[in-house]
Design an enzyme around this catalytic site. Structure first.
Site, PDB file in Angstrom:
ATOM      1  N   CYS A 396      65.856 -56.524  16.457  1.00  0.00           N
ATOM      2  CA  CYS A 396      66.445 -55.546  15.548  1.00  0.00           C
ATOM      3  C   CYS A 396      67.787 -55.037  16.078  1.00  0.00           C
ATOM      4  O   CYS A 396      68.768 -55.753  16.000  1.00  0.00           O
ATOM      5  CB  CYS A 396      65.446 -54.422  15.268  1.00  0.00           C
ATOM      6  SG  CYS A 396      65.705 -53.699  13.642  1.00  0.00           S
ATOM      7  N   HIS A 527      60.805 -57.136  13.315  1.00  0.00           N
ATOM      8  CA  HIS A 527      60.031 -56.739  14.500  1.00  0.00           C
ATOM      9  C   HIS A 527      58.819 -57.653  14.691  1.00  0.00           C
ATOM     10  O   HIS A 527      57.719 -57.320  14.251  1.00  0.00           O
ATOM     11  CB  HIS A 527      59.571 -55.286  14.357  1.00  0.00           C
ATOM     12  CG  HIS A 527      60.679 -54.314  14.488  1.00  0.00           C
ATOM     13  ND1 HIS A 527      61.087 -53.811  15.712  1.00  0.00           N
ATOM     14  CD2 HIS A 527      61.503 -53.771  13.578  1.00  0.00           C
ATOM     15  CE1 HIS A 527      62.103 -53.001  15.534  1.00  0.00           C
ATOM     16  NE2 HIS A 527      62.382 -52.945  14.244  1.00  0.00           N
ATOM     17  N   GLU A 529      57.071 -58.141  17.197  1.00  0.00           N
ATOM     18  CA  GLU A 529      56.026 -57.566  18.056  1.00  0.00           C
ATOM     19  C   GLU A 529      54.895 -56.933  17.245  1.00  0.00           C
ATOM     20  O   GLU A 529      53.768 -56.808  17.724  1.00  0.00           O
ATOM     21  CB  GLU A 529      56.642 -56.543  19.026  1.00  0.00           C
ATOM     22  CG  GLU A 529      57.108 -55.219  18.413  1.00  0.00           C
ATOM     23  CD  GLU A 529      58.523 -55.254  17.840  1.00  0.00           C
ATOM     24  OE1 GLU A 529      59.041 -56.357  17.586  1.00  0.00           O
ATOM     25  OE2 GLU A 529      59.105 -54.172  17.634  1.00  0.00           O
TER      26      GLU A 529
HETATM   27  N1  GLN Z   1      69.422 -48.825  14.199  1.00  0.00           N
HETATM   28  C1  GLN Z   1      69.378 -50.117  13.593  1.00  0.00           C
HETATM   29  C2  GLN Z   1      69.250 -50.037  12.084  1.00  0.00           C
HETATM   30  O1  GLN Z   1      68.862 -49.028  11.567  1.00  0.00           O
HETATM   31  C3  GLN Z   1      68.249 -50.939  14.173  1.00  0.00           C
HETATM   32  C4  GLN Z   1      66.906 -50.389  13.885  1.00  0.00           C
HETATM   33  C5  GLN Z   1      65.852 -50.939  14.799  1.00  0.00           C
HETATM   34  O2  GLN Z   1      66.153 -51.476  15.848  1.00  0.00           O
HETATM   35  N2  GLN Z   1      64.610 -50.761  14.439  1.00  0.00           N
HETATM   36  O3  GLN Z   1      69.516 -51.001  11.398  1.00  0.00           O
END
Ligand code: GLN
Length: 552
Positions: A396, A527, A529
């Site tokens: 992410c 994600h 995970e």
């Molecule tokens: N801050 C970034 C976004 O909002 C990544 C979010 C995250 O890593 N879950 O896109």
């Protein structure tokens, strides 16, 4: 018998898990372990978490305070315990199975606004517990469950969860045979006397009794196993059978807990108490194989996780990244390796001189994150591992920053940033999605991210495709920003591969560098995970760990 008829015949039972004495002693893992045991007795099991916060979901809570935000497949932002249930049970749970005080009140108020109560007084009692009960019963229906396990957050005697305890009382008084209550208590062994004390547990059971609820099983959490004498003492003063006091000492691994409970005869007690249609023999063979593998790893694989949420006062928190850490472990175990995970704070890499410590690791992972803090350090880390060919896995934010680092240092784009870090920069390689702009403009931040499961199409001959061994994948998301499509072409020209995109090709879901250039440099916008399970490790984590272990 048809499925419908079966469901009609099925009489769902309800088991509640409440806390006594103090929080943080493993109620979530206890609930997960009980769920696992009943599942291994051949029952259909589902699990619910009740968080007594006013927050409507866990999305707006600071992770250093509340731990990881676990996103369900259908997009609800929940507590990390939901992750534990999914991992232990190896199932996806629906949004219905997570509730907070805020979400229950919100539903009751919305119903009232829609004249759903037909003009009568709407009251804290019974309407709040009744909405809670409605959801608990619905969970049973959705999962066609023999048993619904509901963990009530907090400890008995608090203001916060009293309405949920009232829900238990109401359900129990309506049908005493189909409701059971497990109290997870704590038995301290004060250093000065060296003896395990039962009195706080007696008080906790009595406090629960004041709300009209009797505990049926007491899980005795303690540094040590509880002896027979103390079991009998608790039994006598807490109105339970000595066999219903379950020893729960600290163990080497949380995955040992189901087996430890089973040694105490817990599943048989529960099946008897709730008259559950369970198999006479428990089948934990897959689980035990996993536990054995987790302890038999020979070679070590050293992984650094570079994050910003590790420090809280003098303490180091790893709960914030619990799913990431577990995902690393499952894949390492699968490969017969012993994972050694080190948490490094991104702030410590603002000074480039500190970077050489990364050479000591086989692989580096940058997990999800928000905001500007620690960004410089993370970018330095990414540049270093890219240049030094240390396997890198960016999740992410970890992918977005890998794209930014590439734009800065390889494309040499001037005045470049992500919209989250510097919205005024001329070249925003990561930017907010159009549809989110209006919501953010009015300050309506809750639930405005891209959340939950979305499809990604993987390109042939890429690291990700080889890892997943399929073309279409479903992964869970939680982010506001995306790789800016305007920069995709220039990034690709300079060697970056966007190996996975949304089905219409507009959103960049994965990126990687060619294997000839780097042994493993992969970023994913989602994600992974959140879908890694002990009995079903995540293929991309496995690919990362394998590359880390194999690279020099
Ligand atoms: N801050 C970034 C976004 O909002 C990544 C979010 C995250 O890593 N879950 O896109």
């Amino acid at each position: 018998m048809s499925r419908k008829a079966k469901q009609k015949k099925r009489q769902t039972k309800y088991l509640f898990v409440v806390g006594g004495v103090m929080s943080g002693v493993g109620k979530g893992i206890t609930s997960s372990s009980i769920a696992k045991l009943l599942q291994a007795r051949g029952l259909s099991v589902t699990a619910i978490k009740i968080d007594p916060y006013i927050n409507v979901d866990a999305g707006t809570m600071n992770p250093t305070e509340h731990g990881e935000c676990f996103v369900l497949a259908d997009g609800l932002e929940t507590d990390q315990d939901m992750g534990n249930y999914e991992r232990f049970l190896n199932v996806d749970l629906p949004a219905n199975n997570y509730m907070t005080t805020g979400s229950v009140y919100q539903a009751v108020i919305e119903k009232e606004r829609n004249l759903g109560y037909g003009g009568r007084n709407v009251q804290v009692v019974p309407d709040i517990p009744e909405e809670t009960i409605r959801r608990i019963k619905k969970a049973g229906e959705l999962a066609e469950a023999d048993v619904v396990i509901t963990e009530v957050g907090g400890t008995v005697g608090e203001y916060e969860n009293i309405l949920f305890i009232e829900a238990i009382r109401m359900m129990k008084s309506e049908d005493p045979d189909s409701v059971g209550v497990v109290m997870v208590s704590y038995l301290p062994v004060p250093g000065s006397i060296g003896e395990m004390k039962t009195k706080p547990t007696q008080h906790a059971v009595r406090t629960l009794g004041n709300s009209g609820v009797q505990a049926n099983i007491i899980v005795a959490r303690s540094p040590l196993p509880i002896d027979e004498k103390r079991k009998e003492k608790i039994a006598r003063f807490c109105n339970v059978h000595p066999e219903d006091v379950i020893s729960a000492p600290d163990l080497e691994s949380i995955y040992d807990i189901p087996m430890n409970f089973e040694k105490e005869g817990l599943s048989t007690r529960l099946c008897g108490m709730l008259k559950l249609p369970c198999k006479s023999k428990i089948d934990l063979s897959d689980w035990n194989r996993f536990v054995r593998k987790s302890k038999n790893g020979k070679d070590t694989v050293k992984i650094a996780v570079v994050g910003k949420y590790f420090n809280s006062g003098d303490f180091v928190l790893s709960d914030v990244y619990i799913s990431v850490l577990e995902a690393i472990k499952y894949s390492a175990y699968k490969l017969g390796l012993k994972p050694e995970i080190t948490y490094l704070s991104s702030q410590s890499f603002t000074d480039k001189k500190a970077l050489k410590v990364l050479k000591e690791f086989d692989g580096v992972l940058v997990p999800g994150g928000f905001g500007k803090t620690g960004i410089e350090g993370k970018l330095n880390v990414i540049e270093y591992v890219r240049k030094n060919k240390i396997p890198y896995f960016g999740i992410c934010y970890g992918m977005q920053l890998a794209v930014l680092e590439y734009a800065k240092n390889v494309l040499k784009l001037a005045d470049t940033s992500t919209e989250e870090i510097n919205p005024k920069a001329r070249n925003l390689v990561v930017a907010v999605m159009e549809e989110q702009k209006d919501k953010i403009a009015v300050g309506d931040m809750g639930g405005t991210m891209r959340l939950g499961q979305y499809e990604t199409i993987l390109k042939d001959k890429t690291i990700v495709k080889e890892a997943y061994k399929k073309k279409e994948i479903l992964e869970r998301h939680r982010h506001r920003y995306e790789v800016n499509p305007e920069y995709v072409e220039v990034l690709e020209k300079k060697g970056m591969i966007f190996s996975g995109t949304s089905p219409d090709g507009s959103l960049m879901e994965t990126m990687e560098l060619p294997r000839e250039k780097h042994p493993f440099f992969v970023g994913v916008q989602y994600h992974p995970e959140l879908q890694a399970r002990p009995l079903d490790p995540h293929p991309l984590f496995t690919a990362f760990i394998k590359a880390s272990y194999e690279s020099e």
